[in-house]
Design a protein around this motif. Structure first.
Motif, mmCIF file in Angstrom:
data_model
loop_
_atom_site.group_PDB
_atom_site.id
_atom_site.type_symbol
_atom_site.label_atom_id
_atom_site.label_comp_id
_atom_site.label_asym_id
_atom_site.label_seq_id
_atom_site.Cartn_x
_atom_site.Cartn_y
_atom_site.Cartn_z
ATOM 1 N N LEU A 1 -5.011 -3.146 10.616
ATOM 2 C CA LEU A 1 -4.605 -4.323 11.382
ATOM 3 C C LEU A 1 -4.207 -3.945 12.802
ATOM 4 O O LEU A 1 -4.563 -4.646 13.756
ATOM 5 N N ARG A 2 -3.494 -2.850 12.964
ATOM 6 C CA ARG A 2 -3.061 -2.411 14.294
ATOM 7 C C ARG A 2 -3.583 -1.003 14.556
ATOM 8 O O ARG A 2 -3.465 -0.120 13.706
ATOM 9 N N VAL A 3 -4.117 -0.807 15.771
ATOM 10 C CA VAL A 3 -4.665 0.498 16.138
ATOM 11 C C VAL A 3 -4.140 0.904 17.515
ATOM 12 O O VAL A 3 -4.710 0.537 18.544
ATOM 13 N N PRO A 4 -3.036 1.649 17.573
ATOM 14 C CA PRO A 4 -2.613 2.204 18.865
ATOM 15 C C PRO A 4 -3.640 3.249 19.317
ATOM 16 O O PRO A 4 -4.074 4.073 18.519
ATOM 17 N N LEU A 5 -4.015 3.211 20.594
ATOM 18 C CA LEU A 5 -4.986 4.162 21.122
ATOM 19 C C LEU A 5 -4.374 4.935 22.279
ATOM 20 O O LEU A 5 -4.066 4.360 23.321
ATOM 21 N N GLY A 6 -4.186 6.228 22.057
ATOM 22 C CA GLY A 6 -3.601 7.101 23.067
ATOM 23 C C GLY A 6 -2.248 7.614 22.616
ATOM 24 O O GLY A 6 -1.500 6.903 21.931
ATOM 25 N N PRO A 7 -1.914 8.855 23.000
ATOM 26 C CA PRO A 7 -0.609 9.407 22.634
ATOM 27 C C PRO A 7 0.554 8.572 23.145
ATOM 28 O O PRO A 7 1.595 8.465 22.478
ATOM 29 N N ASP A 8 0.395 7.966 24.325
ATOM 30 C CA ASP A 8 1.478 7.144 24.861
ATOM 31 C C ASP A 8 1.684 5.896 24.011
ATOM 32 O O ASP A 8 2.822 5.521 23.698
ATOM 33 N N ALA A 9 0.590 5.251 23.614
ATOM 34 C CA ALA A 9 0.700 4.047 22.798
ATOM 35 C C ALA A 9 1.286 4.369 21.432
ATOM 36 O O ALA A 9 2.215 3.693 20.954
ATOM 37 N N TRP A 10 0.743 5.400 20.773
ATOM 38 C CA TRP A 10 1.229 5.746 19.435
ATOM 39 C C TRP A 10 2.720 6.113 19.484
ATOM 40 O O TRP A 10 3.514 5.649 18.658
ATOM 41 N N SER A 11 3.105 6.930 20.465
ATOM 42 C CA SER A 11 4.492 7.401 20.547
ATOM 43 C C SER A 11 5.447 6.264 20.893
ATOM 44 O O SER A 11 6.555 6.169 20.330
ATOM 45 N N ALA A 12 5.041 5.377 21.813
ATOM 46 C CA ALA A 12 5.913 4.269 22.208
ATOM 47 C C ALA A 12 6.130 3.309 21.044
ATOM 48 O O ALA A 12 7.248 2.839 20.801
ATOM 49 N N ILE A 13 5.060 3.006 20.322
ATOM 50 C CA ILE A 13 5.172 2.085 19.190
ATOM 51 C C ILE A 13 5.974 2.728 18.057
ATOM 52 O O ILE A 13 6.823 2.084 17.434
ATOM 53 N N GLN A 14 5.729 4.009 17.799
ATOM 54 C CA GLN A 14 6.484 4.712 16.768
ATOM 55 C C GLN A 14 7.974 4.739 17.099
ATOM 56 O O GLN A 14 8.823 4.488 16.232
ATOM 57 N N SER B 1 -8.586 -6.810 13.597
ATOM 58 C CA SER B 1 -7.923 -5.591 14.056
ATOM 59 C C SER B 1 -7.358 -5.819 15.454
ATOM 60 O O SER B 1 -8.031 -6.405 16.314
ATOM 61 N N ILE B 2 -6.131 -5.383 15.652
ATOM 62 C CA ILE B 2 -5.472 -5.476 16.956
ATOM 63 C C ILE B 2 -5.555 -4.112 17.622
ATOM 64 O O ILE B 2 -5.042 -3.122 17.094
#
Length: 314
Positions: free
Chosen positions: A263-276, A192-193
């Motif tokens: 496999l990938r786990v964005p943590l935080g609204p900033d991470a999820w939103s930026a990656i999305q 998991s990343i």
């Protein structure tokens, strides 16, 4: 032949091996495991005195580890096995950043951050894979385990002034995705990343090196690196960072919830939103050149790629 395990089940009294535990996410994860679970933990740091925040006991082992040294890695893993006999979860967390104009960062500084953030993770992972596959299965134990590689939203999205940090984290993500697909299902080895956004740690103050600026960039009013450096010291930005305890709890939750490991786990609204947002922009960009892309090569290549991808997901 026994059926391949479905997902990952954290064993009772699981043994965690964590790098970079002197501060930040590593420290918070050690504290979470030691105080809120019955699991066991191997806490590592280049200087073991930095681990004084947690007591040595039957469930905690403090070990010196420099991830840039294979000899040090081997010694740390050996001590972990001597103490606990197995390793169930490996967390590659050790790392730092060098932030500044790419032209101003020395070769030595650039290579050092990649050696720690990428090659340190590679060498720890390669050392522990036989442990997960073979040692854990000895004496009636359970084969397999979980490798959690702490990347960043900066392992998916690039920002100015962080070229070598991004290089290391992008490489970490590519390495992890490839190795995860190499694992036969019956080995029960999962990856998991972890991609945190901004976190309330001292990463921005003690884990970032900032060399002297390149005069051409420093004097340019449109320099994006200048803007980025300003953000790093903006107290309003820091107020919105995630609590490091919440990041540690989320990481433990990924390992302990049972079932398929993402496999990938964005943590935080900033991470999820930026990656999305990056994924959506990529979708737009490649759609715009679809005709050109599809005009090169053959349909047979596409079918072969599909077959390979399907095989790796079994």
């Amino acid at each position: 032949m026994a059926a391949a395990p479905v997902g990952f089940q954290l064993p009772e009294g699981a043994v965690w091996f964590i790098t970079g535990c002197s501060t930040g996410i590593g420290r918070a994860l050690v504290q979470h495991i030691a105080s809120k679970t019955s699991d066991r933990v191997v806490a590592t740091a280049r200087n073991p005195q930095a681990l004084s925040y947690v007591d040595d006991n039957d469930r905690v082992l403090k070990v010196a580890l420099d991830v840039k040294s294979k000899t040090s890695i081997d010694a740390a893993v050996t001590q972990a096995l001597q103490k606990f006999g197995r390793i169930d979860v490996v967390v590659n967390n050790a790392g730092y950043n060098v932030l500044g104009d790419t032209e101003a960062i020395s070769d030595e500084a650039a290579r050092a951050v990649v050696d720690t953030d990428f090659w340190g993770m590679v060498d720890v992972t390669r050392r522990v894979l036989p442990v997960l596959r073979e040692t854990n299965a000895e004496n009636g134990g359970k084969q397999g385990g979980l490798v959690m590689n702490v990347s960043s939203m900066g392992g998916f999205v690039g920002y100015p002034g962080n070229a070598f940090y991004h290089s290391a984290k992008f490489a970490m993500e590519g390495f992890t995705e490839s190795v995860a697909k190499e694992m036969p299902p019956d080995w029960n080895i999962h990856f998991s990343i972890i991609e945190p956004g901004g976190v309330e740690t001292n990463f921005a103050t003690t884990s970032i090196q900032i060399p002297d600026r390149h005069p051409a960039y420093e004097s340019n009013p449109h320099s994006a690196t200048t803007f980025m450096l300003g953000l790093m010291h903006n107290p309003e930005i820091l107020k919105n960072f995630a609590r490091v305890e919440d990041v540690a709890a989320a990481m433990y939750g990924i390992a302990s919830r049972g079932g398929k490991i993402p496999l990938r786990v964005p943590l935080g609204p900033d991470a999820w939103s930026a990656i999305q947002a990056d994924v959506e922009q990529l979708r737009v960009d490649i759609e715009a050149i679809k005709d050109l892309s599809m005009s090169v090569g053959s349909k047979e290549q596409l079918e072969l790629l599909k077959a390979l991808d399907a095989k790796s997901k079994k």
